[in-house]
Motif scaffolding. Structure first.
Motif, PDB file in Angstrom:
ATOM      1  N   VAL A  19      15.938 -61.573 -23.311  1.00 46.92           N
ATOM      2  CA  VAL A  19      16.499 -60.378 -22.686  1.00 46.92           C
ATOM      3  C   VAL A  19      17.671 -59.912 -23.537  1.00 46.92           C
ATOM      4  O   VAL A  19      18.667 -60.625 -23.685  1.00 46.92           O
ATOM      5  CB  VAL A  19      16.991 -60.661 -21.252  1.00 46.92           C
ATOM      6  CG1 VAL A  19      17.583 -59.393 -20.634  1.00 46.92           C
ATOM      7  CG2 VAL A  19      15.859 -61.222 -20.392  1.00 46.92           C
ATOM      8  N   TYR A  57      18.141 -61.391 -13.899  1.00 45.06           N
ATOM      9  CA  TYR A  57      17.041 -61.863 -14.747  1.00 45.06           C
ATOM     10  C   TYR A  57      16.783 -63.348 -14.533  1.00 45.06           C
ATOM     11  O   TYR A  57      15.628 -63.800 -14.492  1.00 45.06           O
ATOM     12  CB  TYR A  57      17.362 -61.592 -16.213  1.00 45.06           C
ATOM     13  CG  TYR A  57      17.201 -60.158 -16.631  1.00 45.06           C
ATOM     14  CD1 TYR A  57      15.936 -59.618 -16.871  1.00 45.06           C
ATOM     15  CD2 TYR A  57      18.300 -59.329 -16.797  1.00 45.06           C
ATOM     16  CE1 TYR A  57      15.782 -58.299 -17.265  1.00 45.06           C
ATOM     17  CE2 TYR A  57      18.159 -58.009 -17.187  1.00 45.06           C
ATOM     18  CZ  TYR A  57      16.896 -57.494 -17.419  1.00 45.06           C
ATOM     19  OH  TYR A  57      16.739 -56.185 -17.803  1.00 45.06           O
ATOM     20  N   LEU A  62      14.019 -65.789 -16.254  1.00 44.99           N
ATOM     21  CA  LEU A  62      14.346 -65.418 -17.632  1.00 44.99           C
ATOM     22  C   LEU A  62      15.760 -65.889 -17.947  1.00 44.99           C
ATOM     23  O   LEU A  62      16.721 -65.424 -17.336  1.00 44.99           O
ATOM     24  CB  LEU A  62      14.222 -63.910 -17.826  1.00 44.99           C
ATOM     25  CG  LEU A  62      12.773 -63.436 -17.695  1.00 44.99           C
ATOM     26  CD1 LEU A  62      12.670 -62.324 -16.688  1.00 44.99           C
ATOM     27  CD2 LEU A  62      12.230 -63.000 -19.029  1.00 44.99           C
ATOM     28  N   PHE A  65      19.141 -65.037 -23.296  1.00 43.42           N
ATOM     29  CA  PHE A  65      19.881 -63.777 -23.350  1.00 43.42           C
ATOM     30  C   PHE A  65      20.432 -63.540 -24.752  1.00 43.42           C
ATOM     31  O   PHE A  65      21.090 -64.405 -25.329  1.00 43.42           O
ATOM     32  CB  PHE A  65      21.036 -63.797 -22.347  1.00 43.42           C
ATOM     33  CG  PHE A  65      20.586 -63.983 -20.926  1.00 43.42           C
ATOM     34  CD1 PHE A  65      20.019 -62.940 -20.214  1.00 43.42           C
ATOM     35  CD2 PHE A  65      20.706 -65.221 -20.302  1.00 43.42           C
ATOM     36  CE1 PHE A  65      19.593 -63.106 -18.907  1.00 43.42           C
ATOM     37  CE2 PHE A  65      20.289 -65.400 -18.994  1.00 43.42           C
ATOM     38  CZ  PHE A  65      19.722 -64.342 -18.294  1.00 43.42           C
ATOM     39  N   LEU A 144      12.726 -58.017 -23.301  1.00 39.16           N
ATOM     40  CA  LEU A 144      13.288 -57.102 -22.316  1.00 39.16           C
ATOM     41  C   LEU A 144      14.642 -56.633 -22.819  1.00 39.16           C
ATOM     42  O   LEU A 144      15.253 -57.278 -23.670  1.00 39.16           O
ATOM     43  CB  LEU A 144      13.424 -57.780 -20.953  1.00 39.16           C
ATOM     44  CG  LEU A 144      12.116 -58.244 -20.302  1.00 39.16           C
ATOM     45  CD1 LEU A 144      11.789 -59.676 -20.712  1.00 39.16           C
ATOM     46  CD2 LEU A 144      12.192 -58.146 -18.784  1.00 39.16           C
ATOM     47  N   THR A 146      18.353 -54.186 -21.563  1.00 37.65           N
ATOM     48  CA  THR A 146      19.065 -53.348 -20.607  1.00 37.65           C
ATOM     49  C   THR A 146      20.480 -53.111 -21.110  1.00 37.65           C
ATOM     50  O   THR A 146      20.881 -53.618 -22.156  1.00 37.65           O
ATOM     51  CB  THR A 146      19.065 -53.969 -19.197  1.00 37.65           C
ATOM     52  OG1 THR A 146      19.449 -52.969 -18.246  1.00 37.65           O
ATOM     53  CG2 THR A 146      20.001 -55.152 -19.110  1.00 37.65           C
ATOM     54  N   TYR A 209      16.621 -51.343 -18.014  1.00 32.51           N
ATOM     55  CA  TYR A 209      15.650 -52.356 -17.594  1.00 32.51           C
ATOM     56  C   TYR A 209      14.291 -52.099 -18.253  1.00 32.51           C
ATOM     57  O   TYR A 209      13.286 -51.854 -17.604  1.00 32.51           O
ATOM     58  CB  TYR A 209      15.574 -52.421 -16.066  1.00 32.51           C
ATOM     59  CG  TYR A 209      16.842 -53.019 -15.484  1.00 32.51           C
ATOM     60  CD1 TYR A 209      16.941 -54.378 -15.218  1.00 32.51           C
ATOM     61  CD2 TYR A 209      17.961 -52.216 -15.260  1.00 32.51           C
ATOM     62  CE1 TYR A 209      18.127 -54.930 -14.736  1.00 32.51           C
ATOM     63  CE2 TYR A 209      19.150 -52.767 -14.768  1.00 32.51           C
ATOM     64  CZ  TYR A 209      19.222 -54.121 -14.510  1.00 32.51           C
ATOM     65  OH  TYR A 209      20.393 -54.662 -14.038  1.00 32.51           O
TER      66      TYR A 209
END
Length: 276
Positions: A19, A57, A62, A65, A144, A146, A209
């Motif tokens: 992420v 997350y 998940l 990071f 992912l 954000t 997101y």
């Protein structure tokens, strides 16, 4: 990586998708706070807003990071470097300076955090591009992403299921607050046109997101690329930008008023993004 169906839960321990969180901007509209700290480090309750984002997350399994650091990034580094020290019971023997972590553990101990310096002046696309080497090392075809200043109660598991179902390069989450952000023109669950900060709105805006195929980074030329401009427009024009409509809670922290709103919601027990 091919996943036909994803059923994530809080008990799932080994889900490796990374992420990316954009944390490097200067947050000039919140200068009262960002003069002293990066916007992702502004507290909502007793934890910074980036922690709230990561907890969402993490709830869905998940825990990898990649933080895209820039302005005052050293404060984010220090926060996470000292996280165990500040959130665990510690026995410190003053004479020997020996440190023993006591038996209690915190819920975030399984997080793996890449603290990546993506430059002081780098634009959003450039920050994502700078993660390429680390994404390659992870062998991840999907990631992912954000922003580091917006909380949401979006179901990440459903978002991922939707992304894998349509086979497009990118998925963007569309939300319905007052429009000041990127307008999405949506046809048959695909974004046919993307316009950043329009004068008018059809009701759906860019809520972040995202879910991306690794190939999306090929559309980013370098540090000066604003991701919300040409890359997203190109994805929309190619028919490769799908939209996941989220009718639930979403709120960014772009202004002092919005900061106070989030703090008040949390302190009053109405933090709808708090799914953990």
């Amino acid at each position: 990586m091919v996943i036909q169906s994803i059923n994530l839960s809080v008990n799932q321990q080994d889900f490796d998708l990374p992420v990316a969180i954009l944390c490097g901007g200067k947050g000039t509209r919140l200068r009262e706070e960002t003069e002293f700290r990066p916007k992702p480090m502004i507290n909502v309750g007793n934890r910074p807003i980036i922690w709230h984002i990561m907890k969402t997350y993490s709830y869905y399994g998940l825990r990898n990071f990649m933080l895209c650091l820039g302005y005052k990034g050293e404060m984010i580094r220090e926060y996470f470097f000292n996280y165990d020290w500040n959130h665990s019971d510690i026995l410190l023997e003053l004479g020997t300076k020996q440190i023993t972590t006591l038996n209690n553990r915190h819920d975030e101990e399984t997080w793996r955090i890449w603290l990546v310096d993506t430059g002081q002046e780098t634009m959003t696309g450039g920050r994502l591009k700078r993660l390429s080497t680390y994404l390659d090392q992870m062998g991840s075809d999907i990631f992912l992403a954000t922003y580091g200043d917006g909380v949401c109660d979006v179901n990440i598991a459903a978002l991922l299921d939707f992304h894998y179902s349509h086979g497009k390069l990118a998925t963007i989450t569309a939300v319905r607050p007052a429009s000041r952000f990127g307008e999405l023109v949506i046809e048959d669950h695909l974004v046919s046109y993307f316009q950043e900060k329009p004068q008018t709105s059809q009701g759906w805006i860019n809520g972040g997101y995202f879910v991306f195929a690794r190939k999306v980074l090929d559309l980013i030329e370098g540090d000066d690329t604003v991701f919300e401009e040409q890359p997203l427009k190109n994805l929309a024009a190619l028919g490769e930008l799908a939209v996941y409509k989220h009718d639930g809670f979403w709120q960014c922290m772009d202004t002092y008023r919005e900061m106070e709103l989030l703090k008040n919601l949390y302190e009053s027990g109405q933090a709808r993004w708090k799914v953990w």
